[in-house]
Design an enzyme around this catalytic site. Structure first.
Site, PDB file in Angstrom:
ATOM      1  N   VAL A  12       8.858 -12.023   8.702  1.00 13.93           N
ATOM      2  CA  VAL A  12       9.175 -11.473  10.295  1.00 13.93           C
ATOM      3  C   VAL A  12       7.690 -10.603  10.792  1.00 13.93           C
ATOM      4  O   VAL A  12       7.886  -9.990  11.857  1.00 13.93           O
ATOM      5  CB  VAL A  12      10.309 -10.445  10.162  1.00 13.93           C
ATOM      6  CG1 VAL A  12      11.726 -11.144  10.291  1.00 13.93           C
ATOM      7  CG2 VAL A  12      10.216  -9.209   9.642  1.00 13.93           C
ATOM      8  N   LEU A  14       4.506  -8.057  11.213  1.00 15.67           N
ATOM      9  CA  LEU A  14       4.263  -6.788  11.093  1.00 15.67           C
ATOM     10  C   LEU A  14       5.407  -5.935  11.791  1.00 15.67           C
ATOM     11  O   LEU A  14       5.080  -5.519  13.174  1.00 15.67           O
ATOM     12  CB  LEU A  14       2.616  -6.162  11.422  1.00 15.67           C
ATOM     13  CG  LEU A  14       2.673  -4.754  11.189  1.00 15.67           C
ATOM     14  CD1 LEU A  14       2.735  -4.552   9.745  1.00 15.67           C
ATOM     15  CD2 LEU A  14       1.068  -4.590  11.507  1.00 15.67           C
ATOM     16  N   HIS A  15       6.488  -5.698  11.235  1.00 12.86           N
ATOM     17  CA  HIS A  15       7.571  -5.256  12.053  1.00 12.86           C
ATOM     18  C   HIS A  15       7.718  -3.888  11.846  1.00 12.86           C
ATOM     19  O   HIS A  15       6.745  -3.256  11.315  1.00 12.86           O
ATOM     20  CB  HIS A  15       8.883  -5.743  11.694  1.00 12.86           C
ATOM     21  CG  HIS A  15       9.125  -5.742  10.219  1.00 12.86           C
ATOM     22  ND1 HIS A  15      10.050  -4.755   9.701  1.00 12.86           N
ATOM     23  CD2 HIS A  15       8.645  -6.552   9.276  1.00 12.86           C
ATOM     24  CE1 HIS A  15      10.136  -5.037   8.284  1.00 12.86           C
ATOM     25  NE2 HIS A  15       9.417  -5.942   8.082  1.00 12.86           N
ATOM     26  N   ALA A  16       8.675  -2.958  12.551  1.00 13.41           N
ATOM     27  CA  ALA A  16       8.880  -1.708  12.732  1.00 13.41           C
ATOM     28  C   ALA A  16       8.758  -0.814  11.604  1.00 13.41           C
ATOM     29  O   ALA A  16       7.932   0.052  11.445  1.00 13.41           O
ATOM     30  CB  ALA A  16       9.900  -1.233  13.464  1.00 13.41           C
ATOM     31  N   ALA A  19       5.282  -0.919   9.687  1.00 11.27           N
ATOM     32  CA  ALA A  19       4.159  -0.530  10.585  1.00 11.27           C
ATOM     33  C   ALA A  19       4.239   0.909  10.691  1.00 11.27           C
ATOM     34  O   ALA A  19       3.252   1.572  10.854  1.00 11.27           O
ATOM     35  CB  ALA A  19       4.433  -1.125  12.189  1.00 11.27           C
TER      36      ALA A  19
END
Length: 88
Positions: A12, A14-16, A19
């Site tokens: 998916v 560089l998601h939350a 990150a």
């Protein structure tokens, strides 16, 4: 300046969650830490900046560190992203 390129392998991007972990790691250093994607560069110490890049899977990003502790910062951030399985 210490700079390296990596490819995001997380399905998916560089998601939350990863990150946030990367931002926390970058924030521990005095040097400037930036992440670049598609010609845009933002501070890796800003979650909003990193998320604004919308980095999808299979994207090449460049991380650059400039300052007194740049070597240690680059090594730590790269290791953090590998541990989060964001990069190979």
């Amino acid at each position: 300046m210490k700079e390296f390129s990596v490819v995001v392998i997380d399905p998916v991007g560089l998601h939350a969650r990863p990150a946030t972990v990367a931002v926390n790691a970058a924030s521990k250093f005095k040097c400037n830490v930036n992440v670049s994607f598609k010609g845009r560069s933002v501070s890796m110490k800003s979650i909003m900046g990193v998320m604004s890049l919308g980095i999808p899977t299979q994207s090449e990003i460049v991380i650059s560190c400039e300052g007194a502790d740049e070597e240690e910062a680059a090594a730590t951030i790269e290791e953090t992203l590998r541990n989060q399985k964001v990069i190979a």
